[in-house]
Design an enzyme around this catalytic site. Structure first.
Site, mmCIF file in Angstrom:
data_model
loop_
_atom_site.group_PDB
_atom_site.id
_atom_site.type_symbol
_atom_site.label_atom_id
_atom_site.label_comp_id
_atom_site.label_asym_id
_atom_site.label_seq_id
_atom_site.Cartn_x
_atom_site.Cartn_y
_atom_site.Cartn_z
ATOM 1 N N GLY A 152 0.904 -1.309 -0.088
ATOM 2 C CA GLY A 152 0.177 0.060 0.104
ATOM 3 C C GLY A 152 0.800 1.332 -0.033
ATOM 4 O O GLY A 152 1.732 1.096 -0.734
ATOM 5 N N ARG A 231 1.131 -4.384 12.130
ATOM 6 C CA ARG A 231 0.465 -4.630 13.590
ATOM 7 C C ARG A 231 0.946 -5.849 14.202
ATOM 8 O O ARG A 231 1.237 -6.831 13.558
ATOM 9 C CB ARG A 231 -1.049 -4.644 13.804
ATOM 10 C CG ARG A 231 -1.736 -3.235 13.319
ATOM 11 C CD ARG A 231 -1.575 -2.455 14.445
ATOM 12 N NE ARG A 231 -2.520 -1.267 14.420
ATOM 13 C CZ ARG A 231 -1.815 -0.102 13.883
ATOM 14 N NH1 ARG A 231 -0.726 0.074 13.837
ATOM 15 N NH2 ARG A 231 -2.580 1.165 13.836
ATOM 16 N N GLU A 260 0.217 -4.228 23.201
ATOM 17 C CA GLU A 260 1.240 -3.075 23.487
ATOM 18 C C GLU A 260 0.626 -2.219 24.574
ATOM 19 O O GLU A 260 -0.493 -2.081 24.628
ATOM 20 C CB GLU A 260 1.153 -2.028 22.387
ATOM 21 C CG GLU A 260 1.979 -2.988 21.049
ATOM 22 C CD GLU A 260 1.874 -2.072 19.786
ATOM 23 O OE1 GLU A 260 1.506 -0.830 19.987
ATOM 24 O OE2 GLU A 260 2.203 -2.477 18.755
ATOM 25 N N HIS A 278 6.924 1.377 19.017
ATOM 26 C CA HIS A 278 5.694 1.679 18.206
ATOM 27 C C HIS A 278 5.879 3.255 17.657
ATOM 28 O O HIS A 278 5.007 4.108 17.878
ATOM 29 C CB HIS A 278 4.322 1.513 18.671
ATOM 30 C CG HIS A 278 3.181 1.566 17.660
ATOM 31 N ND1 HIS A 278 2.006 0.572 17.690
ATOM 32 C CD2 HIS A 278 3.169 2.101 16.505
ATOM 33 C CE1 HIS A 278 1.177 1.041 16.604
ATOM 34 N NE2 HIS A 278 1.936 1.777 15.924
HETATM 35 P P1 NDP Z 1 -2.610 1.082 2.880
HETATM 36 O O1 NDP Z 1 -3.994 0.827 3.001
HETATM 37 O O2 NDP Z 1 -2.180 1.931 1.938
HETATM 38 O O3 NDP Z 1 -1.987 -0.353 2.637
HETATM 39 C C1 NDP Z 1 -2.501 -1.556 3.260
HETATM 40 C C2 NDP Z 1 -1.968 -2.606 2.569
HETATM 41 O O4 NDP Z 1 -2.536 -3.865 3.266
HETATM 42 C C3 NDP Z 1 -2.640 -2.743 1.061
HETATM 43 O O5 NDP Z 1 -1.599 -2.963 0.236
HETATM 44 C C4 NDP Z 1 -3.301 -3.987 1.304
HETATM 45 O O6 NDP Z 1 -2.773 -4.833 -0.079
HETATM 46 C C5 NDP Z 1 -2.869 -4.756 2.450
HETATM 47 N N1 NDP Z 1 -3.614 -5.812 2.639
HETATM 48 C C6 NDP Z 1 -4.699 -5.854 3.423
HETATM 49 N N2 NDP Z 1 -5.347 -6.931 3.804
HETATM 50 C C7 NDP Z 1 -4.384 -7.813 3.385
HETATM 51 C C8 NDP Z 1 -4.203 -9.290 3.521
HETATM 52 N N3 NDP Z 1 -5.278 -10.191 3.870
HETATM 53 N N4 NDP Z 1 -2.971 -9.762 3.079
HETATM 54 C C9 NDP Z 1 -2.124 -9.199 2.468
HETATM 55 N N5 NDP Z 1 -2.138 -7.867 2.521
HETATM 56 C C10 NDP Z 1 -3.308 -7.153 2.880
HETATM 57 O O7 NDP Z 1 -2.288 1.545 4.272
HETATM 58 P P2 NDP Z 1 -0.825 2.205 4.733
HETATM 59 O O8 NDP Z 1 0.265 1.700 3.809
HETATM 60 O O9 NDP Z 1 -1.089 3.505 4.879
HETATM 61 O O10 NDP Z 1 -0.730 1.592 6.213
HETATM 62 C C11 NDP Z 1 -0.581 0.260 6.401
HETATM 63 C C12 NDP Z 1 -0.593 -0.057 7.813
HETATM 64 O O11 NDP Z 1 0.667 0.299 8.553
HETATM 65 C C13 NDP Z 1 -1.652 0.344 8.814
HETATM 66 O O12 NDP Z 1 -2.897 -0.055 8.324
HETATM 67 C C14 NDP Z 1 -1.136 0.330 10.052
HETATM 68 O O13 NDP Z 1 -1.401 -0.849 10.639
HETATM 69 C C15 NDP Z 1 0.545 0.156 9.820
HETATM 70 N N6 NDP Z 1 1.141 1.360 10.311
HETATM 71 C C16 NDP Z 1 1.904 1.407 11.323
HETATM 72 C C17 NDP Z 1 2.746 2.536 11.783
HETATM 73 C C18 NDP Z 1 3.625 2.330 12.704
HETATM 74 O O14 NDP Z 1 3.815 3.310 13.533
HETATM 75 N N7 NDP Z 1 4.407 1.184 13.037
HETATM 76 C C19 NDP Z 1 2.360 3.800 11.397
HETATM 77 C C20 NDP Z 1 1.589 3.801 10.141
HETATM 78 C C21 NDP Z 1 0.776 2.805 9.975
HETATM 79 P P3 NDP Z 1 -3.918 -5.048 -0.978
HETATM 80 O O15 NDP Z 1 -5.045 -4.139 -1.229
HETATM 81 O O16 NDP Z 1 -3.158 -5.297 -2.533
HETATM 82 O O17 NDP Z 1 -4.491 -6.313 -0.657
HETATM 83 C C1 DGY Z 2 -0.870 4.286 12.510
HETATM 84 O O1 DGY Z 2 -1.123 5.384 12.141
HETATM 85 O O2 DGY Z 2 -1.749 3.256 12.169
HETATM 86 C C2 DGY Z 2 0.190 3.862 13.474
HETATM 87 O O3 DGY Z 2 0.083 2.656 14.052
HETATM 88 C C3 DGY Z 2 0.391 5.070 14.661
HETATM 89 O O4 DGY Z 2 0.569 6.118 13.995
#
Ligand code: NDP
Ligand code: DGY
Length: 313
Positions: A152, A231, A260, A278
């Site tokens: 994503g 996550r 967490e 995190h």
């Molecule tokens: P997007 O919605 O752009 O991307 C999410 C991705 O997850 C998509 O590419 C989708 O792929 C994939 N996905 C969903 N379901 C499945 C599945 N069953 N199997 C495989 N892939 C799957 O979100 P972002 O990139 O903006 O954020 C992604 C995640 O990162 C957030 O939901 C959050 O949990 C985490 N995050 C963590 C942070 C931190 O501080 N550690 C900060 C920000 C985000 P497709 O559509 O091709 O299936």
């Molecule tokens: C998110 O945005 O999902 C992160 O985990 C916290 O910024």
């Protein structure tokens, strides 16, 4: 009725003051008896501010008859019962895009720290071990394969960064992307078997729970590193602990965990893991932008304008 926003999170570093001109803000962290406070304002609460770790359950949603919007201070919305919000017609918003580059930077930091033993190396100098000889060798990034789960917004930013380190990029998700130069793997198991670094960047929640289980870790193998910025729920944490203990995995870089801020103590003594609390989006710049979006979404909704970043039901 005093239009009230129930704030489960304080939107640090911006704070909630930006909501005070139109709403009463119920800061739950300041209440001695949070449940009682919610009950007392049950009919006034029209919006919720939440974030990672603030569960917005079906029970809470159903207890608030005038709730219109849940504005999440995070892009991930696995803390919210989306089906319950949808049933009640409650709008849900999140904070995409503004945190993409910072989070991708943390993924790359974890790859570098794990492979080049940077945390261990820092301690090596501080405690004077260098006088006893050079430390163990690390692993190169260049020429290695980086398998990304979830290409994503953040996954693509990780891919661009890893490609700049001369890594080969593979990705796995529900669908192949037409606009990217990377190889799609429909089988996560096959991708793990080909990867030196398996990087998790997918959404959390029921659909991805334990996507990375014992079998995937086995496929990644004793030369492989698991990097998780997605996550904790995406990985079977018990299987990961066993694989790290047995050294059937080279190492891990973790920013997220089950339950967490509780991190399994057994990880603390392992020299093949890098542990972060995190912090993917945790910069002043990004957290300010995220907080502003949370406020802007609430204001837009109650002004009758479209919200900026809706989460699809
Ligand atoms: P997007 O919605 O752009 O991307 C999410 C991705 O997850 C998509 O590419 C989708 O792929 C994939 N996905 C969903 N379901 C499945 C599945 N069953 N199997 C495989 N892939 C799957 O979100 P972002 O990139 O903006 O954020 C992604 C995640 O990162 C957030 O939901 C959050 O949990 C985490 N995050 C963590 C942070 C931190 O501080 N550690 C900060 C920000 C985000 P497709 O559509 O091709 O299936
Ligand atoms: C998110 O945005 O999902 C992160 O985990 C916290 O910024």
């Amino acid at each position: 009725m005093a239009k009230t926003i129930l704030a489960l999170n304080n939107l640090h570093p911006l704070g909630l003051d930006g909501l005070e001109d139109g709403f009463t803000v119920l800061r739950l962290g300041r209440e001695h008896d949070p449940e009682n406070a919610i009950q007392a304002h049950q009919n006034d609460i029209v919006g919720i501010v939440a974030s990672v770790g603030n569960t917005v359950s079906a029970k809470l949603i159903e207890a608030l008859p005038n709730l219109e919007i849940i504005s999440n201070f995070a892009v991930g919305v696995d803390n919210i019962d989306l089906a319950a919000a949808d049933r009640r017609g409650v709008v849900v918003t999140n904070t995409p895009d503004v945190l993409t580059t910072d989070t991708a930077d943390i993924a790359l930091s974890l790859i570098l720290c794990a492979a080049r033993r940077i945390v261990e190396a820092d301690a090596y100098v501080r405690v004077g071990k260098w006088h006893g000889g050079a430390m163990r060798l690390g692993t190169s990034l260049s020429g290695k394969t980086c398998g990304i789960v979830g290409l994503g917004r953040i996954g693509q930013a990780i891919a661009a960064r890893a490609a700049a380190f001369d890594m080969r990029i593979l990705y796995h998700g529900r669908t192949a992307k037409t606009h990217v130069p990377y190889e799609f793997c429909s089988s996560l198991h096959d991708m793990a078997a080909q990867s030196d670094f398996l990087v998790l960047a997918c959404a959390g929640g029921a659909e991805t729970k334990h996507l990375v289980d014992e079998g995937i870790l086995e496929a990644l193998g004793e030369k492989g590193y698991l990097i998780n910025i997605a996550r904790g729920s995406v990985v079977d944490q018990d299987a990961l602990l066993i694989a790290l203990q047995n050294k059937s995995l080279a190492g891990a870089g973790l920013d997220v965990y089950d339950n967490e801020p509780n991190v399994p103590e057994s990880l603390f003594s392992m020299d093949n893991v890098v542990l972060l609390p995190h912090i993917g989006s945790a910069t002043m710049e990004t957290r300010r932008k995220m907080a502003q979006l949370v406020i802007d979404n609430i204001k837009a909704h109650f002004n009758g304008d479209p919200v900026k970043t809706p989460v699809a039901a």
